[in-house]
Design an enzyme around this catalytic site. Structure first.
Site, PDB file in Angstrom:
ATOM      1  N   ASP A  28       1.460  -4.319   4.977  1.00 36.49           N
ATOM      2  CA  ASP A  28       1.441  -3.266   5.275  1.00 36.49           C
ATOM      3  C   ASP A  28       1.853  -2.333   5.494  1.00 36.49           C
ATOM      4  O   ASP A  28       2.542  -1.766   6.279  1.00 36.49           O
ATOM      5  CB  ASP A  28      -0.272  -3.881   6.109  1.00 36.49           C
ATOM      6  N   ASP A  29       1.681  -1.029   4.526  1.00 41.50           N
ATOM      7  CA  ASP A  29       2.695  -0.194   4.579  1.00 41.50           C
ATOM      8  C   ASP A  29       3.820  -0.109   4.073  1.00 41.50           C
ATOM      9  O   ASP A  29       4.931   0.486   4.693  1.00 41.50           O
ATOM     10  CB  ASP A  29       2.493   1.046   5.264  1.00 41.50           C
ATOM     11  N   CYS A  64      -4.070   2.830   1.466  1.00 44.03           N
ATOM     12  CA  CYS A  64      -4.701   1.036   1.622  1.00 44.03           C
ATOM     13  C   CYS A  64      -6.137   0.514   0.645  1.00 44.03           C
ATOM     14  O   CYS A  64      -5.800  -0.947   0.512  1.00 44.03           O
ATOM     15  CB  CYS A  64      -4.482   1.015   2.823  1.00 44.03           C
ATOM     16  N   ASP A 289       1.073  -3.620  -0.015  1.00 40.68           N
ATOM     17  CA  ASP A 289       0.526  -3.170  -0.920  1.00 40.68           C
ATOM     18  C   ASP A 289       0.824  -1.629  -1.820  1.00 40.68           C
ATOM     19  O   ASP A 289      -0.022  -1.442  -2.635  1.00 40.68           O
ATOM     20  CB  ASP A 289      -0.861  -2.552   0.372  1.00 40.68           C
TER      21      ASP A 289
END
Length: 492
Positions: A28-29, A64, A289
């Site tokens: 994530d990120d 996201c 993502d």
């Protein structure tokens, strides 16, 4: 295009046990260009070095919920309607697109499926288990590390702030247990593992908080540099002072610390696969993502911009028929994950896909099945608003020292063009008409906006038209330029 690789040969007929297992791990990120992989030696050893690295992998929407919707469906966000993180757009995925995902397609053909970790930012109804998932263990809301709740197959589980509640570790333990059970059942499986790392607040596990103590965020030529030729949001920023830089350096260290725990997930899963002799029948895919910036043009740690730092993502695939230490420089998108996974499983999708299988798109893997290589893709980002009447959160005219807030007038679309002769990034902000154009080959940090250069007028015009075309594209039309565009852009 790097080292050659032997062709993967996923079984398309025959016994269930001949069909490959597939594990997809999505961070994530996680950035590609800020050296985050330094925190993941197991990932490098077990996946990237033991498989294939995709050196030109990109997201199409650097935020996201929209990007995760594309990962699950293989569709651009203008086709999912999930255009930002807010209600109702993020919820529109929950309300409309869960019936046609990689999970529904695989489960319908006999796969056991498992989802764990972060799902969608607006996921809150723990009784709702989306179709297609045999087992479900998903975070309610956005990424956190402590004091959270999950939906455990429709039952709410609450976690507090104890060391054993550290969410990445909880995801790891649940994934390990599910993998052991799935292997024992002797049917093909698909695992979709989604740790919260390295998303803010980037809280490292207690056992790793001593690591990277003297590390600073990378200082390249674009770090903390005011850019008067950029769109208004970047123009309005000013260099971070020493205290703000220190905050962002601490964020960078925290991100690395959180990724060490993600590396534990990788090493645990491979230990289980090896112990049960499943490596020869399992594909492992690792990505994020979207990318991330820290200090780029003086902007604090965030995404939501059209530059290389936000768009490029790590992408590695290991599995049968993929040679170790191999690389592909083919233009590859997160949209390609669903068609690639279905290709490996021998499953035909029942809905149009905007991506294409990397196993068809790479001549080093499968020459006979390769279509013309992709040369460009659409970048689209829709600033947040509350509802379809466009009641906006604000115009973002004030800044918290370079920290980007979502808003209407940070809405842009553009084209990333990359082939043997062209390497350009074009973006247009739709509420202001401001344009940015970069020759990424000569300007990899996007320091010099060429949009006002008369010598780029013809190219800029064609990229603007191409961007508008792509905003309405669907299916394979998204992947191949029309003959007219090809000629006008001098690609042939």
């Amino acid at each position: 295009s790097g080292s050659t690789a032997s062709a993967p040969s996923p079984a398309r007929t025959g016994a269930e046990t001949s069909r490959p297992n597939i594990i997809l791990l999505v961070a994530d990120d996680q950035d590609l260009l800020l050296d985050s992989l330094r925190a993941q030696p197991s990932l490098r050893r077990l996946v990237s070095n033991a498989g294939r690295s995709y050196t030109n992998a990109f997201c199409t929407t650097p935020i996201c919920c929209p990007s995760r919707s594309s990962i699950l469906t293989g569709r651009y966000v203008h086709n999912t309607g999930v255009i930002n993180n807010t209600v109702p757009y993020c919820n529109s995925y929950l309300n409309g697109h869960e019936n046609r995902t990689v999970a529904t397609a695989l489960q319908a053909t006999g796969y056991r499926t498992f989802y764990t970790g972060k799902y969608q930012n607006q996921y809150s109804n723990y009784t709702h288990v989306p179709p297609g998932w045999t087992d479900w263990f998903a975070l309610l809301g956005n990424s956190v590390y402590y004091n959270y709740s999950v939906s455990d197959n429709g039952v709410r589980r609450n976690y507090s702030d104890q060391p054993t509640d550290y969410f990445t570790d909880v995801v790891r333990h649940r994934s390990n247990a599910w993998l052991e059970e799935a292997i024992s059942m002797n049917v093909p499986f698909f695992m979709h593992v989604n740790p919260p790392a390295p998303h803010r607040p980037a809280t490292g596990a207690p056992r790793y908080q001593h690591l990277f103590s003297d590390v600073l965020a990378p200082r390249d030529a674009a770090y903390n540099v005011h850019q008067p030729d950029k769109h208004w949001m970047v123009r309005a920023t000013y260099p971070m002072n020493a205290s703000v830089q220190a905050v962002n350096d601490a964020l960078y260290r925290g991100r690395l610390q959180t990724l060490v725990s993600v590396d534990d997930i990788v090493s645990d899963l491979f230990e289980i696969l090896e112990r049960h002799q499943q490596l020869d029948n399992t594909y492992f895919i690792y990505t994020s993502d979207h990318g991330y910036h820290i200090g780029h043009f003086g902007l604090q740690g965030e995404k939501r911009q059209p530059y290389e730092q936000e768009l490029r993502v790590p992408l590695f695939i290991r599995g049968p028929g993929i040679a170790p230490f191999s690389q592909s420089d083919q233009l590859t998108l997160l949209l390609d994950l669903v068609p690639s996974i279905l290709d490996l499983a021998g499953v035909e999708p029942e809905w149009p896909l905007d991506g294409r299988s990397v196993f068809k798109d790479d001549p080093l893997i499968d020459v006979e099945r390769s279509p013309p290589p992709r040369e460009l893709f659409l970048v689209e980002y829709w600033g947040q608003w509350v509802d379809d009447n466009k009641t906006f959160f604000g115009e973002c005219q004030t800044f918290d020292q370079g920290f980007i807030h979502d808003c209407r007038n940070n809405t842009f679309h553009g084209v990333r063009l990359l082939n043997d002769t062209h390497n350009f990034l074009y973006a247009e902000w739709i509420y202001t008409g401001f344009v940015e154009l970069y020759n990424v080959a000569t300007d990899p940090l996007q320091l010099y906006n060429l949009a006002s250069d008369p010598a780029t007028a013809a190219l800029r015009h064609e990229l603007a038209l191409t961007s508008l075309e792509l905003l309405t594209c669907g299916g394979e039309r998204c992947n191949v330029l029309s003959d007219r565009r090809r000629r006008r852009l001098s690609i042939e």
